[in-house]
Write a protein that holds these residues in place. Structure first.
Motif, PDB file in Angstrom:
ATOM      1  N   ASP B 171       0.854  -1.180   0.000  1.00 45.64           N
ATOM      2  CA  ASP B 171       0.000   0.000   0.000  1.00 45.64           C
ATOM      3  C   ASP B 171       0.894   1.234   0.000  1.00 45.64           C
ATOM      4  N   ARG B 177      -6.077  -1.029   0.768  1.00 43.04           N
ATOM      5  CA  ARG B 177      -7.395  -0.656   1.299  1.00 43.04           C
ATOM      6  C   ARG B 177      -8.438  -0.448   0.199  1.00 43.04           C
ATOM      7  N   THR B 400     -13.448   4.464   2.438  1.00 43.44           N
ATOM      8  CA  THR B 400     -12.161   4.066   1.855  1.00 43.44           C
ATOM      9  C   THR B 400     -12.022   4.633   0.447  1.00 43.44           C
ATOM     10  N   THR B 425      -7.418   7.612   0.792  1.00 44.60           N
ATOM     11  CA  THR B 425      -6.400   6.676   1.281  1.00 44.60           C
ATOM     12  C   THR B 425      -4.995   7.282   1.305  1.00 44.60           C
ATOM     13  N   ILE B 436      -7.124   0.492   7.863  1.00 44.33           N
ATOM     14  CA  ILE B 436      -7.788  -0.741   7.457  1.00 44.33           C
ATOM     15  C   ILE B 436      -9.059  -0.383   6.709  1.00 44.33           C
ATOM     16  N   SER B 437      -9.460  -1.237   5.760  1.00 46.34           N
ATOM     17  CA  SER B 437     -10.780  -1.112   5.155  1.00 46.34           C
ATOM     18  C   SER B 437     -11.555  -2.372   5.483  1.00 46.34           C
ATOM     19  N   GLN B 451     -13.241   2.874   6.235  1.00 45.88           N
ATOM     20  CA  GLN B 451     -11.809   2.988   6.539  1.00 45.88           C
ATOM     21  C   GLN B 451     -11.610   3.434   7.988  1.00 45.88           C
TER      22      GLN B 451
END
Lengths: 95, 496
Positions: B171, B177, B400, B425, B436-437, B451
């Motif tokens: 990421d 995410r 998200t 994001t 986190i999603s 998210q």
């Protein structure tokens, strides 16, 4: 900001890309659009702000000056497009 | 088929109700039967998988092994895997066989994970739709004409469709995410520095972070606990103890303060997605959390800042691909410079070349201060907003992605439209935070992601809120129907 064909040719040279004529014309449009997006930042007042190079407030670590890698030349050169006798082969550089 | 969490599979393995060989064989069978519809794998390593599964079974038979021993797992094809082709989704590395394992691979192998193969991704992780891969786009299992998101699109689609229970991702601007949100699974990115970047092919070194795509936050906690930790071979690895995430997730949410920034709910957000996120916030409140407003006034600077910083770092990182030591080499070059230029032009796809051009430009003489230095200052403003917010709250919540999954081809002509998809994001990467999603419902039949963002090295709080939400809801257990995948594979067979 709008880029010219000359700008694009110069950037392509710096990036070591053999950009075609057609692609260069496309870059004039699309890269200019991306630059318009990022140009928003020019309006932001950042006087006195310290630039953030990366997220962790840490100093570069040093390691003891000792050999830690074993010789894996053959293993690694298996990925070379052209190699012989442990050397990488490239087109002639000096005439 | 029924999707199973790695927590459940681990219990079944240790109780000897199922063998690792059976799980590995089932995963290989699922891939062979259904992946023709998804294109989520680039390389499948069946022989190595079965050998590793047998080794895991022997450990389990002796009563050894931990929660991950014998669990099948897939790697985004950006992680180097020794002796296995590692392409990074690029023609440049289409024949590259990694001479070593990434640190994350080493650690999960030591924990007994069984690697099944390498998943498809946007080329060099540069993309938000998995359409820039040299190996073709990945299809979203909820609607095969739509994108699964990117860049970890193959890992996302494979987990959502139940081909495998968990896979790794990276990421840099949302690449774990956003695809997790678009396919309705859990995607977790720890803090920058938490998981070693050693052996992870570099895109933007100050932003890249490894993480996982799973069915639940509990599974993410189990995996990250094993993946995380200091590594001397990564110069920005954080030398901090790794908390017991899988234990911490059990805490009650009573008294947890959850911040909601109004900047996450501005007009660019799809109305139905916004409604699902607000419903999720109401669930968190019902669990005892306190939802308060916080402000991230510089959030709108994130996309322009990212599209200076990330291409600049990429143009430097990808300078190593020169057609000499490894990777694609063009035929018929007349000089060394010609060899560099032709090999790079042929080996990189259009989006990667576009970002290398952008990055080269913003770093070039006369423009460095106006672009790169100014972006680094804007980055500090964005990070400072988060620091101020986390003085008041434990976790920040929001959407998200601005929309559900979009159609393949819908945004490929306009890079700026594609870049704006990462609006919620990207700031998290710029600030180096964990995020986190988790699935929180559907909009027009397509999954929506909630998210959750934590302070630096505050993974425990993020995983705790996500896990408690998943104990109270069942969105994470909604699987896409298998029939359309079977039909698509059959149709492909007929057209051949």
């Amino acid at each position: 900001m709008a880029l010219t064909r000359e700008n694009v040719a110069y950037i392509a040279h710096l990036a070591r890309l053999a950009v075609s004529e057609r692609e260069a014309a496309d870059y004039v449009v699309k890269l200019s659009r991306i630059l318009d997006l990022v140009d928003q930042l020019r309006q932001v007042d950042t006087a006195g702000i310290a630039p953030m190079a990366h997220p962790l407030p840490m100093a570069q670590r040093l390691r003891p000056d000792a050999v830690t890698e074993t010789d894996r030349r053959e293993d690694i050169q298996r990925n070379a497009p052209q190699a012989a006798e442990g050397l990488y082969l490239v087109p002639r550089v000096i005439e | 088929m029924e999707r199973q969490t790695i927590a459940a599979l681990g219990r079944a393995l240790r109780a000897r109700e199922v063998s690792s060989r059976e799980l590995a064989s089932a995963a290989l069978e699922h891939i062979a039967r259904l992946d023709g519809a998804l294109n989520s794998f680039i390389t499948v390593t069946a022989d190595q998988a079965l050998t590793a599964a047998d080794a895991a079974d022997r450990r389990l038979a002796r009563g050894e092994g931990g929660p991950l021993t014998g669990i099948p797992f897939a790697w985004k094809d950006i992680f180097c895997t020794r002796g296995v082709r590692t392409t990074c989704g690029s023609k440049m590395l289409a024949n590259f066989v990694a001479p070593y394992d990434a640190a994350a691979v080493e650690r999960l192998h030591a924990a007994g994970i069984v690697s099944i193969g390498k998943t498809n991704m946007d080329e060099f992780a540069m993309g938000s739709s998995n359409e820039t891969s040299w190996f073709g786009p990945v299809h979203n299992p909820w609607d095969l004409e739509r994108s699964p998101g990117g860049s970890s699109g193959g890992s996302a689609a494979a987990v959502a469709a139940g081909l495998i229970s968990a896979a790794s991702g990276t990421d840099t601007g949302g690449s774990i995410r956003q695809p997790a949100a678009l396919v309705g699974i859990t995607g977790f990115k720890p803090s920058y520095g938490r998981v070693s970047r050693y052996g992870m092919i570099a895109f933007a070194s100050s932003l890249d972070q490894a993480g996982v795509l799973t069915l639940t936050a509990e599974d993410a906690a189990l995996l990250i606990e094993a993946m995380a930790g200091f590594d001397d071979r990564d110069s920005t690895s954080a030398n901090l103890p790794v908390p017991a995430y899988a234990t911490d997730i059990g805490k009650s949410l009573a008294g947890r303060r959850i911040g909601v920034p109004p900047e996450f709910f501005e007009p660019g957000l799809d109305g139905e997605c916004g409604a699902r996120v607000r419903e999720a916030l109401a669930v968190l409140e019902s669990l005892g959390a306190q939802v308060v407003e916080v402000s991230l006034p510089h959030l709108s600077l994130s996309v322009p800042t990212y599209y200076i910083v990330a291409p600049a770092e990429a143009s430097s990182n990808l300078a190593r691909f020169d057609g000499v030591r490894f990777g694609h080499r063009a035929e018929g070059a007349t000089s060394l410079e010609d060899l560099y230029k032709k090999s790079r032009q042929e080996g990189f796809g259009p989006e990667v070349r576009r970002r290398l051009m952008t990055g080269t430009y913003v770093l070039s003489a006369g423009y460095f201060d106006a672009y790169y230095l100014q972006a680094q200052k804007a980055r500090e403003l964005i990070a400072a907003d988060f620091r101020a917010a986390f003085a008041k709250v434990d976790v920040i919540a929001g959407p998200t992605a601005p929309t559900p999954a979009f159609r393949l081809g819908e945004k490929t002509d306009d890079p700026v439209q594609m870049y704006l998809n990462d609006i919620y994001t990207i700031a998290v990467n710029l600030a180096g935070l964990p995020g986190i999603s988790v699935p929180c419902g559907f909009a027009r039949g397509l999954p929506v992601g909630l998210q959750l963002i934590g302070p630096a090295f505050g993974e425990s709080a993020v995983l705790n809120v996500a896990h408690q939400y998943q104990l109270a809801t069942d969105w994470h257990s909604k699987a896409p129907p298998e029939a359309p995948l079977v039909a698509a594979v059959a149709a492909k067979g007929r057209s051949r």
